[in-house]
Design a protein around this motif. Sequence first.
Motif, PDB file in Angstrom:
ATOM      1  N   HIS A 119       0.835  -1.210   0.000  1.00 36.73           N
ATOM      2  CA  HIS A 119       0.000   0.000   0.000  1.00 36.73           C
ATOM      3  C   HIS A 119       0.870   1.260   0.000  1.00 36.73           C
ATOM      4  CE1 HIS A 119      -3.728  -2.268   1.815  1.00 36.73           C
ATOM      5  NE2 HIS A 119      -3.165  -2.904   0.799  1.00 36.73           N
ATOM      6  N   ASP A 120       1.810   1.265  -0.928  1.00 38.96           N
ATOM      7  CA  ASP A 120       2.786   2.354  -1.019  1.00 38.96           C
ATOM      8  C   ASP A 120       2.180   3.541  -1.769  1.00 38.96           C
ATOM      9  OD1 ASP A 120       5.056   3.908  -1.168  1.00 38.96           O
ATOM     10  OD2 ASP A 120       6.021   2.689  -2.717  1.00 38.96           O
ATOM     11  N   GLU A 121       1.483   4.410  -1.041  1.00 39.53           N
ATOM     12  CA  GLU A 121       0.786   5.534  -1.665  1.00 39.53           C
ATOM     13  C   GLU A 121       1.752   6.560  -2.261  1.00 39.53           C
ATOM     14  OE1 GLU A 121      -1.885   7.154   1.167  1.00 39.53           O
ATOM     15  OE2 GLU A 121      -3.102   5.320   1.336  1.00 39.53           O
ATOM     16  N   LYS A 122       2.948   6.671  -1.716  1.00 40.96           N
ATOM     17  CA  LYS A 122       3.937   7.607  -2.255  1.00 40.96           C
ATOM     18  C   LYS A 122       4.698   7.020  -3.441  1.00 40.96           C
ATOM     19  CE  LYS A 122       4.633  10.028   2.120  1.00 40.96           C
ATOM     20  NZ  LYS A 122       5.613  10.433   3.166  1.00 40.96           N
ATOM     21  N   LYS A 123       4.467   5.747  -3.720  1.00 43.79           N
ATOM     22  CA  LYS A 123       5.021   5.061  -4.889  1.00 43.79           C
ATOM     23  C   LYS A 123       6.547   5.036  -4.897  1.00 43.79           C
ATOM     24  CE  LYS A 123       0.851   5.968  -7.473  1.00 43.79           C
ATOM     25  NZ  LYS A 123       0.191   6.492  -8.683  1.00 43.79           N
ATOM     26  N   ILE A 124       7.112   4.914  -3.700  1.00 41.80           N
ATOM     27  CA  ILE A 124       8.573   4.816  -3.588  1.00 41.80           C
ATOM     28  C   ILE A 124       9.066   3.478  -4.138  1.00 41.80           C
ATOM     29  CG2 ILE A 124      10.508   4.828  -1.963  1.00 41.80           C
ATOM     30  CD1 ILE A 124       8.737   6.518  -0.090  1.00 41.80           C
ATOM     31  N   LEU A 125       8.398   2.400  -3.740  1.00 39.82           N
ATOM     32  CA  LEU A 125       8.783   1.069  -4.221  1.00 39.82           C
ATOM     33  C   LEU A 125       8.660   0.984  -5.738  1.00 39.82           C
ATOM     34  CD1 LEU A 125       7.236  -1.497  -1.704  1.00 39.82           C
ATOM     35  CD2 LEU A 125       9.649  -1.147  -2.201  1.00 39.82           C
ATOM     36  N   LEU A 126       7.581   1.542  -6.264  1.00 40.15           N
ATOM     37  CA  LEU A 126       7.354   1.511  -7.703  1.00 40.15           C
ATOM     38  C   LEU A 126       8.499   2.191  -8.441  1.00 40.15           C
ATOM     39  CD1 LEU A 126       5.069   0.639  -9.723  1.00 40.15           C
ATOM     40  CD2 LEU A 126       4.313   3.010  -9.660  1.00 40.15           C
ATOM     41  N   GLY A 127       8.916   3.357  -7.952  1.00 39.76           N
ATOM     42  CA  GLY A 127       9.988   4.100  -8.603  1.00 39.76           C
ATOM     43  C   GLY A 127      11.331   3.403  -8.513  1.00 39.76           C
ATOM     44  N   ILE A 128      11.687   2.911  -7.311  1.00 37.55           N
ATOM     45  CA  ILE A 128      12.989   2.255  -7.115  1.00 37.55           C
ATOM     46  C   ILE A 128      13.091   0.976  -7.939  1.00 37.55           C
ATOM     47  CG2 ILE A 128      14.484   1.095  -5.452  1.00 37.55           C
ATOM     48  CD1 ILE A 128      13.402   3.010  -3.319  1.00 37.55           C
ATOM     49  N   SER A 129      12.059   0.136  -7.842  1.00 37.59           N
ATOM     50  CA  SER A 129      12.120  -1.150  -8.541  1.00 37.59           C
ATOM     51  C   SER A 129      12.077  -0.963 -10.060  1.00 37.59           C
ATOM     52  CB  SER A 129      10.985  -2.071  -8.078  1.00 37.59           C
ATOM     53  OG  SER A 129       9.728  -1.434  -8.179  1.00 37.59           O
ATOM     54  N   SER A 130      11.317   0.027 -10.538  1.00 38.15           N
ATOM     55  CA  SER A 130      11.278   0.290 -11.985  1.00 38.15           C
ATOM     56  C   SER A 130      12.637   0.765 -12.487  1.00 38.15           C
ATOM     57  CB  SER A 130      10.211   1.340 -12.299  1.00 38.15           C
ATOM     58  OG  SER A 130       8.920   0.869 -11.968  1.00 38.15           O
ATOM     59  N   ALA A 131      13.291   1.627 -11.709  1.00 39.71           N
ATOM     60  CA  ALA A 131      14.613   2.125 -12.103  1.00 39.71           C
ATOM     61  C   ALA A 131      15.633   0.991 -12.158  1.00 39.71           C
ATOM     62  CB  ALA A 131      15.073   3.204 -11.121  1.00 39.71           C
ATOM     63  N   ILE A 132      15.583   0.096 -11.174  1.00 43.34           N
ATOM     64  CA  ILE A 132      16.495  -1.055 -11.154  1.00 43.34           C
ATOM     65  C   ILE A 132      16.289  -1.917 -12.395  1.00 43.34           C
ATOM     66  CG2 ILE A 132      17.027  -3.230  -9.966  1.00 43.34           C
ATOM     67  CD1 ILE A 132      16.432  -1.775  -7.319  1.00 43.34           C
ATOM     68  N   ILE A 133      15.029  -2.160 -12.746  1.00 47.19           N
ATOM     69  CA  ILE A 133      14.717  -2.984 -13.913  1.00 47.19           C
ATOM     70  C   ILE A 133      15.235  -2.342 -15.191  1.00 47.19           C
ATOM     71  CG2 ILE A 133      12.799  -3.697 -15.414  1.00 47.19           C
ATOM     72  CD1 ILE A 133      11.265  -4.480 -12.903  1.00 47.19           C
ATOM     73  N   VAL A 134      14.951  -1.057 -15.373  1.00 43.74           N
ATOM     74  CA  VAL A 134      15.351  -0.376 -16.611  1.00 43.74           C
ATOM     75  C   VAL A 134      16.872  -0.390 -16.776  1.00 43.74           C
ATOM     76  CG1 VAL A 134      15.429   1.838 -17.801  1.00 43.74           C
ATOM     77  CG2 VAL A 134      13.295   1.074 -16.747  1.00 43.74           C
TER      78      VAL A 134
END
Length: 514
Positions: A119-134
């Motif tokens: 329930h990461d409303e600030k989307k920190i996990l989304l940003g970090i994990s997406s950057a790692i993938i890219v």
Amino acid sequence: MSTTTAILCAFGVYLLLMIGIGVWCMKKTTGADDYFLGGRGLSGPVAALSAQASDMSGWLLMGLPGSIYALGTGQAWIAIGLGLGTIANWLIIAKPLRAYTIVANNSMTLPEFFGNRYHDEKKILLGISSAIIVVFFLVYTASALASGGKLFNTVFGIDYHVALFIGAAVILIYTFMGGFLAVCTTDFVQGTMMLIALLIVPIIAWGYVSGDFSSLLAQSGVNSEHYMSLMYNGDHAITPIEIISNLAWGLGYCGMPHILIRFMAIKNEKELRKSSVIAIVWVVISLTLAVVIGVVGRAYLLPMILGETAGAPSTESVFIQMIQETFTNKINLPFIGGLFICGILAAIMSTADSQLLVCSSSVSADIYQGIFKPSASDKEVLNIGRITTIIVAALAFIIAWDPNSSVMALVSDAWAGLGAAFGPLVVMSLFWKRTNLPGAIAGLLSGALTVIIWDYIPIIGGQTPYVATGLYSLVVGFIISLLFIVVVSLMTKAPEESIIEEFELYKGYEEYDK
């Protein structure tokens, strides 16, 4: 028809088939869910062979046989580690991950799952994990494109850059048009081709060397006793550190987005059981036969010794040389030989297309829609995904432009980085309900940073920790990430009740999903 023409015809048929699949799948792809996850409608066989083909890449048919050819069966420890990792991934991770991604707001990507799970409303996990993938998958895609360019260059003598363009263009066309369904369907075909090539070529070669195998090995300049021993690595006894490092490759599986997304896309639990059986049988047979190719090739290709005889290609071309020797010089069926060489191209393409799609989904679904424009329509996300596919392919093409660049070390680092960052978090997300958002963030960052420091920062007497110890960075990164998740989660506030309730709901869904 000349040998070269026959092989070119085989390649032409294969490449046109891949593009045809892309056109067919484009008609079935109407939205982002179809483009990135195939509408969660994969059958068992397609999911199984797609996952394994996208996993193994050219390493299975070039890297592993080449290392076995050069140094002996002591190099098989990495195959053992990958085999055990594959089995554990399908039996332990696949079913829970599929169930939880459905419960967690029907998550389409791994970063989206992490965000929804905590329930990461600030989307920190989304940003970090997406950057790692890219970052990691951009280099990974480039390495696969480079491998394809070198294959064309070796077989046909085509200029590396022209060959690179041909391979990249075909992969881009069918991935752009058909998305996930096209990637999985082509991977199914490619996985089948890989298995057929692995089954037939070493059996024929063995028929030519079986009567005098030991003496032929001796003529090739190796000590047959040590060469066939798992406890020797080339000319020295294998060390515990080498065994641990090779086995540790198996840890990476539970953190590989391009493999995990297949679990998320399987139609139902019944198809998942089918997939597990097919995938495990495929990987055990394929890894075993890849080792056999390296060993048999050492005797079969005499008097030429790859990597040593003047003018001979590198050891990684052992499978290509065996195919050409068998189907050109001995059996005189060059078109069939060309189809088997396409099996090597299939291994390379099946990985490149999956990595390309994962990068595309991270940028369009996770970063663009997830962070910058949550109101984006399904059609808009689909269009951004296709545009991103083109951009990522172009960037990977540029990275792969230098034919002399070494990509194997980068592949190793990418596998370690993804495995150490995502693997522990996937495991803890599925099996420990006390894991919380701060722990998840700490696990992602510590795993990725540990790999970077271990492989690139000279902090031990002017050497990197990897050079100083010989220990694979994935081992250290995985352990540190796991520790950070547990310690930080226990030191911070427990997950809110709604997260715990969702965890219990997922466990129930996992039990009754049929």
